[in-house]
Design a protein around this motif. Structure first.
Motif, PDB file in Angstrom:
ATOM      1  N   VAL B  75       6.814 -24.593 -35.482  1.00  0.00           N
ATOM      2  CA  VAL B  75       7.480 -25.381 -34.440  1.00  0.00           C
ATOM      3  C   VAL B  75       6.435 -25.930 -33.462  1.00  0.00           C
ATOM      4  N   LYS B  76       6.485 -27.250 -33.243  1.00  0.00           N
ATOM      5  CA  LYS B  76       5.568 -27.859 -32.274  1.00  0.00           C
ATOM      6  C   LYS B  76       6.176 -27.744 -30.883  1.00  0.00           C
ATOM      7  N   LEU B  77       5.414 -27.147 -29.983  1.00  0.00           N
ATOM      8  CA  LEU B  77       5.864 -27.006 -28.592  1.00  0.00           C
ATOM      9  C   LEU B  77       5.040 -27.967 -27.741  1.00  0.00           C
ATOM     10  N   ILE B  78       5.690 -28.983 -27.226  1.00  0.00           N
ATOM     11  CA  ILE B  78       4.985 -30.054 -26.530  1.00  0.00           C
ATOM     12  C   ILE B  78       5.258 -29.984 -25.025  1.00  0.00           C
ATOM     13  N   ALA B  79       4.184 -30.140 -24.247  1.00  0.00           N
ATOM     14  CA  ALA B  79       4.330 -30.247 -22.789  1.00  0.00           C
ATOM     15  C   ALA B  79       4.032 -31.676 -22.369  1.00  0.00           C
ATOM     16  N   LEU B  80       4.830 -32.170 -21.438  1.00  0.00           N
ATOM     17  CA  LEU B  80       4.533 -33.485 -20.869  1.00  0.00           C
ATOM     18  C   LEU B  80       3.506 -33.312 -19.762  1.00  0.00           C
ATOM     19  N   ILE B  81       2.526 -34.214 -19.722  1.00  0.00           N
ATOM     20  CA  ILE B  81       1.502 -34.159 -18.656  1.00  0.00           C
ATOM     21  C   ILE B  81       1.367 -35.545 -18.041  1.00  0.00           C
ATOM     22  N   PRO B  82       1.268 -35.619 -16.718  1.00  0.00           N
ATOM     23  CA  PRO B  82       1.170 -36.939 -16.070  1.00  0.00           C
ATOM     24  C   PRO B  82      -0.280 -37.428 -15.968  1.00  0.00           C
ATOM     25  N   ASN B  83      -1.245 -36.502 -16.089  1.00  0.00           N
ATOM     26  CA  ASN B  83      -2.640 -36.873 -15.817  1.00  0.00           C
ATOM     27  C   ASN B  83      -3.600 -35.805 -16.374  1.00  0.00           C
ATOM     28  N   LEU B  84      -4.893 -35.995 -16.090  1.00  0.00           N
ATOM     29  CA  LEU B  84      -5.913 -35.078 -16.608  1.00  0.00           C
ATOM     30  C   LEU B  84      -5.676 -33.650 -16.110  1.00  0.00           C
ATOM     31  N   LYS B  85      -5.284 -33.558 -14.834  1.00  0.00           N
ATOM     32  CA  LYS B  85      -5.043 -32.223 -14.265  1.00  0.00           C
ATOM     33  C   LYS B  85      -3.930 -31.506 -15.049  1.00  0.00           C
TER      34      LYS B  85
END
Lengths: 307, 307
Positions: B75-85
């Motif tokens: 299962v791929k668990l994906i996190a959304l990120i807005p930027n490098l931080k």
């Protein structure tokens, strides 16, 4: 994909939309809705039905509604009739176009109008003769064309056979109706492609419910199969006796909004339609399942907030 | 029309679905939902985001959620990120796949993440370098690809130009997102056909909202244009800040139900999905806009009433 220039939308909100509503609208209230639809340039309105008032109390004032509406220029005012007696009632009111309904599913037809599908086809001959004598246009709605809540799948060959028998007798428009919201886009595309190829001279109309959110994709599939006439109900009003609380008919303003966004003309004034849907919402006294009434049109622009 | 054998559905309910919900779910509650999705055989789950917790309080426990979920086999668990931080935060938790988002609309991007689209593309290079160094897969979601609530239409040439720049830098999957539910099926078909032809080796995914009931027809149009991967949110949870009260993301179980009815396999167990959606409804404490949760599957058969 195929994008026609125009598509015709027939509003059935005053009939199929309202028939399960517990709040009975007066003939005058129904006239307000019809006036709004006509102002929005809707050209075909199924305004009521001549069924037994004990079975569908909401429809008891259909004759009165027609009396208030008649002589609307080029607007077709259609009454649903279950049988010859309904046609006779409609004729006595001066109604010029009627739509009779029976089910492709034998079990559903027995439940709904207490006769087999084959008996309904036999009876249809008499209705057709009566309508011809009285210069009334006659349509047929074939309920459960895309599935039956009792029987499940209805075979394509059965649909073809019924359509064959109806066209032999004669009919204006045949509506393939997804009475309980079971149709899916692939099925619509394949069944409709088949009947359009088999009966190239016959006018077809499609009637979908949005019970499982497949109303708009089914219309899209119907368009791809070459049909350009669809029923819809203002505000998405309507229900399904088999799925209490579920969404009803496909919503007129949502359909018109999608078609216009795709560059397909319906001739309908969407803003006027939305005003009329808001009025209907007030009259029935509960929120309607219309998406565009709630969210606004997709071309609505917002001010950039000043920070 | 084109009917592929399989389509992939990625659930984004724990991220896009929940992010505007006022009831904050605990990490343990989110795990219950993720477990239900995994049991239903959903293979890609966007489980949270590393944005500022003051901006989106619902996402503050995303690290904790990952900690409870990690090591889920395939299962791929994906996190959304807005930027490098955000990427750095995700890396520190051991997250292996992230999805960064910016808007095709310059005005929307300025509003949402306080930078121009061009600056976001520049910053994307650094995110990509970081992810490469840390062996993390990087996806891009291009918000407002089908229209912007401030600017209106976004030109196809602009979308092509942005995709061109992203693919030059390198990317796993590009998601074209209809952030505020403005897309229509003709637009989807034409835009997606164009980008698939222009970037034949690039993986694309589509993300629709059902704000104006066009979610399912847009998926149907996306399939016709050759895409076979779609985002959806369990229960149709999610909202649109520009249309308070409007329907949110396209609903996972409604999408899966339609696809299965069309004979398209998703690998997903719909009954298990519906159970998980019912649990989500309990957890958020209000009715979800899921149609199939309300109406039941279309193949549900009813007993003929005994008269």
């Amino acid at each position: 994909m195929y994008w026609p220039e125009t598509v015709t939308i027939n509003d059935v909100g005053l009939r199929d939309g309202l028939q399960l509503e517990s709040t009975i609208l007066t003939a005058e209230q129904k006239k307000l809705i019809a006036d709004g639809l006509i102002k929005a340039n809707v050209k075909t309105i199924e305004f009521g039905s001549f069924v037994h008032p004990k079975l569908v109390p909401q429809m008891a004032n259909s004759g009165e509604v027609f009396e208030l509406l008649k002589n609307q220029g080029d607007v077709k005012l259609i009454a649903l009739i279950p049988n010859l007696k309904g046609a006779q009632n409609a004729a006595s009111k001066g109604i010029k176009q009627v739509n009779t309904v029976f089910s492709a599913s034998n079990t559903h037809n027995l439940q709904n109008i207490k006769q087999t599908t084959q008996t309904s086809i036999e009876n249809y001959k008499q209705i057709k003769e009566f309508c011809d004598e009285h210069h009334m246009k006659l349509d047929v709605s074939l309920a459960t064309s895309f599935g039956c809540p009792f029987e499940g799948e209805i075979s394509e060959s059965r649909i073809h056979s019924i359509i064959g028998q109806i066209t032999q007798i004669g009919v204006d428009t045949i509506t393939l109706a997804d009475t309980t919201g079971m149709a899916n886009p692939k099925q619509v595309y394949e069944l409709v492609n088949g009947v359009v190829a088999q009966f190239p001279d016959q006018k077809f109309n499609l009637h979908f419910h949005n019970t499982r959110d497949m109303g708009l994709p089914n219309i899209l599939a119907g368009i791809q199969a070459g049909v350009s006439s669809f029923d819809a109900a203002l505000g998405g009003l309507g229900g399904c006796p088999f799925a209490p609380g579920a969404t009803g008919n496909v919503c007129t303003e949502d359909v018109v909004h999608m078609l216009h966004n795709m560059g397909i003309d319906t001739g309908i004034d969407l803003d006027q339609l939305l005003k009329t849907s808001a009025l209907l919402q007030d009259l029935v006294g509960h929120e309607l399942p219309s998406s565009v009434l709630k969210a606004g049109k997709s071309n609505r622009k917002y001010e950039v907030p000043v920070s």
